[in-house]
Design a protein around this motif. Structure first.
Motif, PDB file in Angstrom:
ATOM      1  N   MET A 289       0.841  -1.189   0.000  1.00 35.45           N
ATOM      2  CA  MET A 289       0.000   0.000   0.000  1.00 35.45           C
ATOM      3  C   MET A 289       0.880   1.244   0.000  1.00 35.45           C
ATOM      4  O   MET A 289       1.865   1.323   0.712  1.00 35.45           O
ATOM      5  CB  MET A 289      -0.873   0.034   1.252  1.00 35.45           C
ATOM      6  CG  MET A 289      -1.921  -1.024   1.321  1.00 35.45           C
ATOM      7  SD  MET A 289      -3.386  -0.402   0.551  1.00 35.45           S
ATOM      8  CE  MET A 289      -4.441  -1.788   0.728  1.00 35.45           C
TER       9      MET A 289
ATOM     10  N   SER B  61     -12.883   3.707   0.963  1.00 34.97           N
ATOM     11  CA  SER B  61     -12.350   2.378   0.649  1.00 34.97           C
ATOM     12  C   SER B  61     -12.197   2.171  -0.851  1.00 34.97           C
ATOM     13  O   SER B  61     -11.176   1.647  -1.313  1.00 34.97           O
ATOM     14  CB  SER B  61     -13.268   1.303   1.223  1.00 34.97           C
ATOM     15  OG  SER B  61     -13.329   1.405   2.626  1.00 34.97           O
ATOM     16  N   LYS B  62     -13.194   2.565  -1.627  1.00 31.96           N
ATOM     17  CA  LYS B  62     -13.117   2.393  -3.080  1.00 31.96           C
ATOM     18  C   LYS B  62     -12.056   3.302  -3.690  1.00 31.96           C
ATOM     19  O   LYS B  62     -11.374   2.927  -4.637  1.00 31.96           O
ATOM     20  CB  LYS B  62     -14.475   2.662  -3.715  1.00 31.96           C
ATOM     21  CG  LYS B  62     -15.473   1.554  -3.440  1.00 31.96           C
ATOM     22  CD  LYS B  62     -16.767   1.790  -4.178  1.00 31.96           C
ATOM     23  CE  LYS B  62     -17.758   0.679  -3.887  1.00 31.96           C
ATOM     24  NZ  LYS B  62     -19.025   0.874  -4.601  1.00 31.96           N
TER      25      LYS B  62
ATOM     26  N   ALA C 134      -8.712   1.681  -3.033  1.00 23.85           N
ATOM     27  CA  ALA C 134      -8.502   0.547  -3.941  1.00 23.85           C
ATOM     28  C   ALA C 134      -8.189   1.027  -5.354  1.00 23.85           C
ATOM     29  O   ALA C 134      -7.363   0.422  -6.054  1.00 23.85           O
ATOM     30  CB  ALA C 134      -9.748  -0.336  -3.943  1.00 23.85           C
TER      31      ALA C 134
ATOM     32  N   GLY D 239      -4.597   2.444  -5.045  1.00 24.55           N
ATOM     33  CA  GLY D 239      -3.644   1.480  -4.514  1.00 24.55           C
ATOM     34  C   GLY D 239      -2.880   2.010  -3.321  1.00 24.55           C
ATOM     35  O   GLY D 239      -1.666   1.850  -3.227  1.00 24.55           O
TER      36      GLY D 239
ATOM     37  N   SER E 223      -3.412   3.322   1.150  1.00 24.24           N
ATOM     38  CA  SER E 223      -4.165   3.058   2.370  1.00 24.24           C
ATOM     39  C   SER E 223      -5.331   4.033   2.519  1.00 24.24           C
ATOM     40  O   SER E 223      -5.342   5.112   1.917  1.00 24.24           O
ATOM     41  CB  SER E 223      -3.245   3.161   3.585  1.00 24.24           C
ATOM     42  OG  SER E 223      -2.793   4.490   3.730  1.00 24.24           O
ATOM     43  N   ARG E 224      -6.290   3.629   3.332  1.00 25.73           N
ATOM     44  CA  ARG E 224      -7.444   4.496   3.594  1.00 25.73           C
ATOM     45  C   ARG E 224      -7.012   5.766   4.309  1.00 25.73           C
ATOM     46  O   ARG E 224      -7.523   6.849   4.052  1.00 25.73           O
ATOM     47  CB  ARG E 224      -8.487   3.748   4.424  1.00 25.73           C
ATOM     48  CG  ARG E 224      -9.112   2.589   3.680  1.00 25.73           C
ATOM     49  CD  ARG E 224     -10.075   1.798   4.543  1.00 25.73           C
ATOM     50  NE  ARG E 224     -11.305   2.577   4.691  1.00 25.73           N
ATOM     51  CZ  ARG E 224     -11.804   2.974   5.856  1.00 25.73           C
ATOM     52  NH1 ARG E 224     -11.188   2.663   6.978  1.00 25.73           N
ATOM     53  NH2 ARG E 224     -12.914   3.664   5.901  1.00 25.73           N
TER      54      ARG E 224
END
Length: 81
Positions: A1, A26-27, A30, A33, A35-36
């Motif tokens: 990450m 979160s999306k 993702a 690529g 971290s939140r």
């Protein structure tokens, strides 16, 4: 990450745009690529900078009274009758 420091300017702009368009944290993480927490900190930093820039003096409606307390009439068109 990826961490905040590892992300390119392009990735940071993607995070801001995704969040502006209503994408979840979160999306968005993702998608890029990372971290939140990186998504949250990048978006918060951008939001703070944007609000500070928008509050700069000289923007918006011109004042009718100048710094000396005198009424400015330069914008009023006077007709000669």
């Amino acid at each position: 990450m990826g961490k905040c420091k590892d992300l390119s300017e392009f990735d940071k702009r993607q995070i801001v745009m995704a969040r502006q368009l209503g994408q979840s944290i979160s999306k968005t993480a993702a998608l890029v690529g990372c971290s939140r927490s990186a998504v949250v900190s990048i978006y918060q930093k951008w939001y703070k900078e944007r609000t500070v820039v928008n509050r700069q003096q000289g923007h918006g409606r011109p004042r009718l009274i100048d710094a000396r307390g005198e009424r400015r009439l330069a914008h009023v068109v006077r007709s000669n009758r």
